[in-house]
Write an enzyme that holds these catalytic residues in place. Sequence first.
Site, PDB file in Angstrom:
ATOM      1  N   GLU A 487       1.008  -1.503  -0.320  1.00  0.00           N
ATOM      2  CA  GLU A 487       0.284   0.191   0.251  1.00  0.00           C
ATOM      3  C   GLU A 487       0.095   0.939   0.130  1.00  0.00           C
ATOM      4  OE1 GLU A 487      -3.072  -0.308   2.167  1.00  0.00           O
ATOM      5  OE2 GLU A 487      -4.064   1.709   1.821  1.00  0.00           O
ATOM      6  N   GLU A 769      -1.408   0.198  13.291  1.00  0.00           N
ATOM      7  CA  GLU A 769      -2.556   0.732  13.127  1.00  0.00           C
ATOM      8  C   GLU A 769      -3.981   0.271  13.192  1.00  0.00           C
ATOM      9  OE1 GLU A 769      -3.453  -1.779   9.260  1.00  0.00           O
ATOM     10  OE2 GLU A 769      -4.801   0.506   8.001  1.00  0.00           O
TER      11      GLU A 769
HETATM   12  C1  RAM Z   1      -5.928   1.959   4.907  1.00  0.00           C
HETATM   13  C2  RAM Z   1      -4.820   3.252   5.265  1.00  0.00           C
HETATM   14  C3  RAM Z   1      -5.407   4.094   5.674  1.00  0.00           C
HETATM   15  C4  RAM Z   1      -6.805   4.706   5.619  1.00  0.00           C
HETATM   16  C5  RAM Z   1      -7.229   4.376   4.361  1.00  0.00           C
HETATM   17  C6  RAM Z   1      -8.655   5.071   5.233  1.00  0.00           C
HETATM   18  O1  RAM Z   1      -6.144   1.261   3.674  1.00  0.00           O
HETATM   19  O2  RAM Z   1      -3.725   2.113   5.448  1.00  0.00           O
HETATM   20  O3  RAM Z   1      -4.780   3.968   7.237  1.00  0.00           O
HETATM   21  O4  RAM Z   1      -6.710   6.490   5.717  1.00  0.00           O
HETATM   22  O5  RAM Z   1      -7.988   3.045   4.284  1.00  0.00           O
END
Ligand code: RAM
Length: 917
Positions: A487, A769
């Site tokens: 990502e 996260e």
């Molecule tokens: C996830 C990302 C990020 C977020 C988006 C909407 O894939 O890691 O943290 O902002 O989604």
Amino acid sequence: MSNLSPTHLRCEYLVNPLAIDTPRPRLSWELTDSDPHARGVRQSAYQIMVSDDQGVIVWDSGEVQSDETLHIHYAGAPLEEGKPYTWKVRVWDQDGQVSDWSNPASFSMGIRGMGWTTAPAWDAPPPPVISHWITLPLADTWCETQSPPATMLRKPFSISGKVRRAVLYASALGVYELRLNGKRVGENILAPEWTDYHQKVQYQAYDVTEQVTNGENVLAAMVGAGWYAGRIGMAQEYAGVWRGVYGRRLALIARLSIELDTGETITINTDKSWRVTDQGPIRSADLYDGEVYDARLEMPGWDMPAFDDQPWQTADTIKGPRLAAQPNEPIRITRTLTPVAVNQPAPGVYVFDMGQNMVGWVRLTLHGENGREIRLRYGEALNPDGTLYRDNLRGAPQTDIYICRGEGEEIFEPHFTYHGFRFVEVCGLDYRPTVQDLTGCVFHSAAAEAGQFDCSEPLLNKIMSAIQWTQRSNLHGIPTDCPQRDERLGWMGDAQVFSQTAMFNMDMAAFFTKWMADVREAQTKDGRFPDIAPHPFNPDQCFSGNPGWGDAGIIIPWLMYLNYGDKDLLETHFEAAKRYVDWIVRNNPDLIWRNRDQLTPLWYGDWLNADTFADLAGVPRKGGEMPKEVFSTAFLAKSAQLVGKMAEVLNKREDKVKYCHLAEKVRAAFNHAFVSSDGRILGDTQAGYALALSFNLLPMELRPLAAQHMLRAFEPYDGALSTGFLSTIRMMIELTHFGYVEKAYQLALRREIPSWGYMIEHGGTTIWERWDGWVEGRGFQDPGMNSFNHYAIGSVGEWFYRVIGGLNPDESGPGWKQIKIHPVPGGSLTWAEVAYHSVRGLIRSRWEKKETGFTLRVDIPVNTTATIYLPVKNGYPITESGLPVEKSPAVETLGWREGCAVFRVGSGRYEFHVKNV
Ligand code: RAM
């Protein structure tokens, strides 16, 4: 003579930059006073002198009556392309005493012109065509499943004479490393870094005066796929390709400008005279996949004169995008780590533990016979049996392969990839390696570190360290969400919420200047800011206009103004900011921001709140997430307010009235639609109250009630937070603001899930996260989205600096001209200290609570003022440096505010003490 000296001279935020792309660059400095006891020292005037490389003065500002030390626009004779300039400054203090001249600093102008070839970037006529993008002659070797080998390029040239100055400008479609006469040029990693290559690519400049020799020379380069031709997040779904979203042909552009002692100039350009090959040792390299390096294919001496490049091919030229000088600090190795352990979970499988989740790559010293293949895989965590856990990397293999030459000791270090990892698994060695064999090279955009936090509670220090490591891990030309899985995108919501913490930790001024241009370049035709920048797809069709994400395009420029006094950025950004707010209003005429167009099918909301926890005993299934329309409308109000404030700063009266009025109307609509007369907000979530309070959306009389509701909303969660990452920091600040200080400290010091402490107590050395990324008894969260190196939740760092440390930027004096020192002690803490290197110098605040009383020591930089909030009870005697505070020179008593005794001071060191009586 004054005791002042101007120090830390910068041009466009950079120290002695080599390629300035703007015709009237801005100059800034700091001031230091050699007398440690001096107080209330100010600058009353300055004089700047700029000269060219012949010593000719091109600008003498004369004595300018001003206390400004930031962003003074150069105003002399036109600056010339590629030319170096030196400058110095002297200042007058408040008594009219003049300082010495500063040590000279320098800046050099970049190369003018789009692609260095046609249309001018400045106002002079276009320079002639000089350099070309060069590449391998066309052969369709493109392979969707594997990244291309690195392209190697070389150009021999000779000069006769002594070199006075040599500067190398370069860029690539891909990522490059330069070499000159067998040596690496510069320390940049992954240059030219990521921009929207459809619109522009950055170039870099290197001073190679010492590397060019009288006689035969070779300029050489390697180019790998990088963001341009390699894999980037979500490319398959949104661009329909596995790799190569921007293009497939790796190319180099370079110009070496040499000035001889005789005054003669020689220019070496990229053109068809260069030789190229892709038969070198880097067989493939990709940011996600890793690098395959076959040492048997090395070509010793390829970057030196005597090499025979007959088997190589002649370069082809192609067209490339516009070039612009990189305006921020390049990616560089800033530190190295030695592993803390190496284990063998299975025969022949060695797992190194770096002791710290980090980002970069490793340098491995090894030996093996010719053709032996060594495989390195990287991961953030281990399985219970000690093997590498890699499920959360999704489609990013993060695997390097090295094939040995077989000549004794060999050293492997990749070139064109980067990994997020704490653990490195090495397979293929026929001996047991030691920790000394491997070094972790940590690299990131090398913005200077600015802030330090320390306090009596070790848990909080560990949390701050994790926040700082997470920041370093996610600065690679752009602020990324994560550094390990497939990502690694510039998600705006994450950056928006973390930006103030980021600015405390590091000097982010140049970095965000660069990234805000990426944001503007990705704005849609109808005004939507993107959700990710750079936007590698079509922002008109996907990932744009999301509340809380797009708003980064307004919130970050505003914070740039508050923290760095950057009015010019506000000016540059203002139209874009207006267009964004106008787009929302056009589509939501009743001012409740609804997701009614299908343009943003993903409506993220307060991301990763407690409703997203997986199988967590005792946590309600619903009740954490604030209703999406409450969330989005709150952001609309915030953005409208900020555009109004920007207009005020920029002296745009009509816009000021328009957007302040709009903000009022959105506030009214918000209250009407979502707020009841007892201060309850639709959804009754912690997050909803936090945002409404933080964005000043409620009428005064309802605010304390809403704060009470916010506190009550903790009950179903047994006192824990249920907020997502866009509301957490705002909740912490508002709890404190409304007097629930102990509650906020409890959350900060909490060790049970969900909390920062839980991450730290369970091996976290970077911020996760998800609050429940890993849970005892349950294990890992859904590997589809479970990074252990995501800074968004780390936005609490702002609370550490502002509330525990007491350091607050003050809107009435942007760029830390006015400082608000307001520590709020609480919890079990007995002392805390913050030191912050602001754009005007070092600010320090240290408090200590003892049986005998409370002490606050502050250092306030020259030419600034601070209001000091002392958290004491009315009537307690206060001293400053031993004197009753009323008698202390240079301390003005302002009275009582927010339950504190408040004083105003100028620069200097102050020690306030309150006796417990
Ligand atoms: C996830 C990302 C990020 C977020 C988006 C909407 O894939 O890691 O943290 O902002 O989604």
